[in-house]
Design an enzyme around this catalytic site. Sequence first.
Site, PDB file in Angstrom:
ATOM      1  N   ALA A  49       0.820  -1.203   0.000  1.00  0.00           N
ATOM      2  CA  ALA A  49       0.000   0.000   0.000  1.00  0.00           C
ATOM      3  C   ALA A  49       0.862   1.264   0.000  1.00  0.00           C
ATOM      4  O   ALA A  49       0.736   2.123  -0.879  1.00  0.00           O
ATOM      5  CB  ALA A  49      -0.928  -0.017   1.216  1.00  0.00           C
TER       6      ALA A  49
ATOM      7  N   ASP B 188      10.369  -6.148  -3.069  1.00  0.00           N
ATOM      8  CA  ASP B 188       9.208  -6.708  -2.384  1.00  0.00           C
ATOM      9  C   ASP B 188       9.221  -8.223  -2.541  1.00  0.00           C
ATOM     10  O   ASP B 188       9.628  -8.748  -3.584  1.00  0.00           O
ATOM     11  CB  ASP B 188       7.907  -6.145  -2.959  1.00  0.00           C
ATOM     12  CG  ASP B 188       6.698  -6.515  -2.121  1.00  0.00           C
ATOM     13  OD1 ASP B 188       6.250  -5.665  -1.323  1.00  0.00           O
ATOM     14  OD2 ASP B 188       6.182  -7.646  -2.250  1.00  0.00           O
TER      15      ASP B 188
ATOM     16  N   LYS C 251       4.699  -8.382  -6.865  1.00  0.00           N
ATOM     17  CA  LYS C 251       4.388  -6.954  -6.801  1.00  0.00           C
ATOM     18  C   LYS C 251       5.484  -6.106  -7.440  1.00  0.00           C
ATOM     19  O   LYS C 251       5.196  -5.105  -8.111  1.00  0.00           O
ATOM     20  CB  LYS C 251       4.165  -6.537  -5.350  1.00  0.00           C
ATOM     21  CG  LYS C 251       2.909  -7.133  -4.748  1.00  0.00           C
ATOM     22  CD  LYS C 251       2.704  -6.696  -3.299  1.00  0.00           C
ATOM     23  CE  LYS C 251       1.437  -7.310  -2.725  1.00  0.00           C
ATOM     24  NZ  LYS C 251       1.204  -6.902  -1.324  1.00  0.00           N
TER      25      LYS C 251
ATOM     26  N   VAL D 189      13.856  -8.502   1.803  1.00  0.00           N
ATOM     27  CA  VAL D 189      14.975  -7.661   2.237  1.00  0.00           C
ATOM     28  C   VAL D 189      15.514  -8.212   3.550  1.00  0.00           C
ATOM     29  O   VAL D 189      14.810  -8.269   4.558  1.00  0.00           O
ATOM     30  CB  VAL D 189      14.533  -6.197   2.392  1.00  0.00           C
ATOM     31  CG1 VAL D 189      15.691  -5.343   2.900  1.00  0.00           C
ATOM     32  CG2 VAL D 189      14.033  -5.661   1.056  1.00  0.00           C
TER      33      VAL D 189
ATOM     34  N   PHE E 159       8.214  -4.311  12.107  1.00  0.00           N
ATOM     35  CA  PHE E 159       9.344  -3.602  12.701  1.00  0.00           C
ATOM     36  C   PHE E 159      10.647  -4.374  12.580  1.00  0.00           C
ATOM     37  O   PHE E 159      11.727  -3.777  12.680  1.00  0.00           O
ATOM     38  CB  PHE E 159       9.040  -3.252  14.163  1.00  0.00           C
ATOM     39  CG  PHE E 159       8.266  -1.970  14.280  1.00  0.00           C
ATOM     40  CD1 PHE E 159       8.909  -0.749  14.214  1.00  0.00           C
ATOM     41  CD2 PHE E 159       6.891  -1.993  14.413  1.00  0.00           C
ATOM     42  CE1 PHE E 159       8.203   0.439  14.294  1.00  0.00           C
ATOM     43  CE2 PHE E 159       6.168  -0.812  14.493  1.00  0.00           C
ATOM     44  CZ  PHE E 159       6.825   0.411  14.435  1.00  0.00           C
TER      45      PHE E 159
ATOM     46  N   CYS F  20      -3.207  -4.429   9.328  1.00  0.00           N
ATOM     47  CA  CYS F  20      -4.206  -4.266   8.268  1.00  0.00           C
ATOM     48  C   CYS F  20      -5.094  -5.497   8.150  1.00  0.00           C
ATOM     49  O   CYS F  20      -6.250  -5.404   7.727  1.00  0.00           O
ATOM     50  CB  CYS F  20      -3.507  -4.012   6.933  1.00  0.00           C
ATOM     51  SG  CYS F  20      -2.516  -2.518   6.898  1.00  0.00           S
TER      52      CYS F  20
END
Length: 338
Positions: free
Chosen positions: A36, A57, A83, A107, A129, A183
């Site tokens: 998003a 991603d 994505k 990552v 986080f 989310c």
Amino acid sequence: MDNNLRYSRQILFQPIGEEGQKILASKKVLIVGMGALGTVLANHLVRAGVGHVRFADRDYVEKSNLQRQMLFDEDDVLEALPKAVAAEKRLKKINSEVIVEGIVTDVTLKNIDDLMDSVDLVLDGTDNFQTRFLINDACYKVGVPFVYGGAVSSRGMSAIFIPGVTPCLRCFIGSGNSTGQTCDTIGVISPVVDIVASFQTIEALKYLTGNHDVQRKSLITFDVWKHHIYEMNFSKKKDTCPTCSLKEYPALQEANEQAVTSLCGRETVQINMGHRLDLDEWATKLSKVAEITKTPFLLRAQLTEGERLVLFPDGRTLVQGTEDIIRAKNLYARYIGV
């Protein structure tokens, strides 16, 4: 002349102007996460004429993404495009004058340095986080600013952390322990995502064009549904901060690298054992025990137990349909091995 036409309204904005536009064309940024926040960030920066926009991603496009992830459409869902691939394809059509580089990868400690190679700024499009602290520590180690953003429900927050100028994310917010609100557990409305990413982009444009005197020195939080907004001014860095002060960079230590990660309440566990996967080979193996769907980018195997495995060439496997790490590991060991 064509460049001036494309960016004419931005050039008319005095703090950027023609000189600022030339500066933007020479800059390189990294966006971590193309969900998003990442899609809005990339859209703004590519349209603004930042010379090289790289993003990474680990996920692929699903139907539930379309409500708020602005670069994707139903065709991307049908093709199960990663994505990063779908976003790169769309953004290159928007501005062919910039370098758009989408990388399908998780990552991690092993690749963060390569992803950050020669970048001027890193922007946060993540949802956890663990990755944010990895970015934070990597940025502060090499002196690259980090633009943080988060969105959930109708709430958002954003700040820019600049080595040598501000405390780091770890120093400012502490451990960043999860509240359980994501989310996927309490939802999110699309406008809050756009607002957070726009705040992030503004600070990025200020920094990249050298407008440091107007750089915001606070973390802004807001609730767009209740119309609340609040700023937390930065304090001095803490003497005990392992990143800012002690230069220990805990997220960059091998012991903190996790091969198994639960993905933000999505009934998905990611397992990465560090070796590449031959999708053709695994399609043959798993077709005997599962319903297989294969694309050039990934392999989906619907298991009789109800869960689904999604294999990526870079070695990652998503176990979808469970948040139970032990069960995910068992299914992985049963069908993929160790």
